[in-house]
Scaffold this motif. Sequence first.
Motif, PDB file in Angstrom:
ATOM      1  N   THR A  37      33.372 -18.069  27.512  1.00 11.31           N
ATOM      2  CA  THR A  37      34.048 -17.631  26.288  1.00 11.31           C
ATOM      3  C   THR A  37      34.195 -18.753  25.268  1.00 11.31           C
ATOM      4  O   THR A  37      34.596 -18.495  24.135  1.00 11.31           O
TER       5      THR A  37
ATOM      6  N   SER B 178      31.402 -12.303  27.668  1.00 15.66           N
ATOM      7  CA  SER B 178      31.903 -13.665  27.505  1.00 15.66           C
ATOM      8  C   SER B 178      31.644 -14.250  26.123  1.00 15.66           C
ATOM      9  O   SER B 178      32.362 -15.162  25.701  1.00 15.66           O
TER      10      SER B 178
ATOM     11  N   ILE C  99      39.044 -11.990  34.313  1.00 11.85           N
ATOM     12  CA  ILE C  99      38.669 -13.317  33.844  1.00 11.85           C
ATOM     13  C   ILE C  99      38.145 -14.082  35.056  1.00 11.85           C
ATOM     14  O   ILE C  99      38.757 -14.061  36.133  1.00 11.85           O
TER      15      ILE C  99
ATOM     16  N   HIS D 199      34.269 -13.501  30.800  1.00 14.68           N
ATOM     17  CA  HIS D 199      34.944 -12.205  30.675  1.00 14.68           C
ATOM     18  C   HIS D 199      34.052 -11.149  31.334  1.00 14.68           C
ATOM     19  O   HIS D 199      33.003 -10.795  30.806  1.00 14.68           O
TER      20      HIS D 199
ATOM     21  N   GLU E 200      39.424  -5.161  33.144  1.00 11.48           N
ATOM     22  CA  GLU E 200      38.923  -6.435  32.629  1.00 11.48           C
ATOM     23  C   GLU E 200      39.406  -7.590  33.509  1.00 11.48           C
ATOM     24  O   GLU E 200      40.584  -7.661  33.872  1.00 11.48           O
TER      25      GLU E 200
END
Length: 621
Positions: free
Chosen positions: A441, A230, A277, A208, A275
Amino acid sequence: MFKSLLIANRGEIACRVIRTARRMGLRTIAVYSDADAGALHVTMADEAVHIGPSPAIESYLANKSIIDAALDTEAEAIHPGFGFLSENADFAQAVIDAGIVWVGPDPASIRAMGLKDAAKKLMAEAGVPVTPGYLGEDQSAARLYEEASRIGYPVLIKAVAGGGGKGMRRVERVEDFEAALEGCRREAAAAFGDPRVLVEKYVSRPRHIEVQVFGDRHGNIVHLFERDCSVQRRHQKVIEEAPAPGMDAATRAEICAAAIRAARAVDYVGAGTIEFIADARDGLRADRIWFMEMNTRLQVEHPVTEEITGIDLVEWQLRVAAGEKLPKAQDEISISGWAMEARLYAEDSGRDFLPSTGRLEHFAMPAELRIETGVREGDTVTPFYDPMIAKLVAHGPTRDVAISRLRAGCAKASVYPVRTNAGFLVRVLDNPLFRAGEADTELIAQAGPMLAKPSEPSDAARAAAATAMLPEASDAWTALTGFRLNAPPVREIFMRLGDEVVKGSVQNPPTNSPSPAPVRQGDGVIVTENGETWFFRPNRIDATHTGAAGDGAIAAPIPGRIIVLSVEEGQTVERGQPLLVLEAMKMEYTLTAPFGGRVALDTVPGAQVEEGAILVRIQGD
């Protein structure tokens, strides 16, 4: 610049905003619920206004009450903090319509980025890479099921209007999709008033990564580099750091440029976070980093960005809201060192991280770290709000130094009798993958049992407690208990630790000073070691004893509200079958049958229950 500011929030963020506003010479106004009548943010502010009962929906989420409080106190501006109403476009518009300055982005920007499906479409049009998934209007279970199969498992179901991990489920198998969808919709409706969801591909080795952006009303938008968030548990961030480990200059330039494009796409003003990923199978690569969502507010983890840039983000928020230009241009913003933040939650890692409530009889944070908190010793942690009670922030010239400083601070965080995750944080910071900068994560989920299990007090911790337990008026060394020739005399002190009797050995003279520092509390002693806090008492038999609930009696593990009752009176259930769902501190907890049998109910849907209350009894055959 306006002269007065109302903070429409509570806890540590309210205290954080008040500090900066006061330094800037602004008059500060706090708002509070019944539960927060004596809270720290109330005492820090120049004025405080009561806005309603303890439940957030009747106080901190009550738009009219907050705006009325601003008008009554002649507040010129409102800062929403984070959470609660911070990303509520209707509230932002109501503030503006009332002639009050809104410290945040325009309502149109909030709306554009508030719905994940619409935001992803907008980002794709702006040239920002997005995660593969389904963002359609058809919300039927059959269509969502079909799209999940097309995308390929594992998939992630996410609330369209969500954030903070609410209304989110990872689904590994097709057989689990229906139950996960039902849970997401229910949680999304409760948290955001919108049950709609989207489905997207679950990324393997996910990290993250988020970029802090800032815009003003003069067309300027800058980034303040990235953060790595993360390390998460149940989609809730636990440890954040800046910059991101393993981020090279070229990848940083690309991801930050994408964040700027995202902000420009909605004419963004104020503080925001883009944000992303990242698929980190082969490290951080620009072609494997995708947009997830935008948070149109200040983030909980903003202190790590402040630490590496030397910029007060709250001050920037206030200046931009007042119509000023950004204080710095992009080429004037640089990274200095490394910063990390750990979130201290009132929760019990040894009981599956159940929230812990009660009075903070003892609350001591490490002086060498930056501490952001909204509580102090003597305050009460209630079940009405988020269980985060403090943020511990460390800065250093390198990542290794920042880790060492944060680890040392978490090890000394001492709280009693409310349980915290400080020991858990120490164990995460000691994890080899985290130390190597390779945490994703899934770190906590995969290493869960080892990280969650509380450590036992060491010999040194017991010795420290025993030493403090000795009566000051007596000569502990006149007795020859444990006497040996050519060795210092040893005295063994027996103490109670919960229901156990434990022994601490005290030597004279001490061979070295015990590392844990004991603290007297009533007739006992508090000892903290590696983030775990224990309370030792003199070894004597208690006058009363309360037994545990008998077999088949399902008790509430924490105070909360019954939001789902899955069984009926007299129904026959099997071992492990879900009985009910308890909601507390914004989380849901499913209680299941310990064995098969017939159900006898002691509660009803919607009931507010206390910890230990018997909810269901399973009567075995």
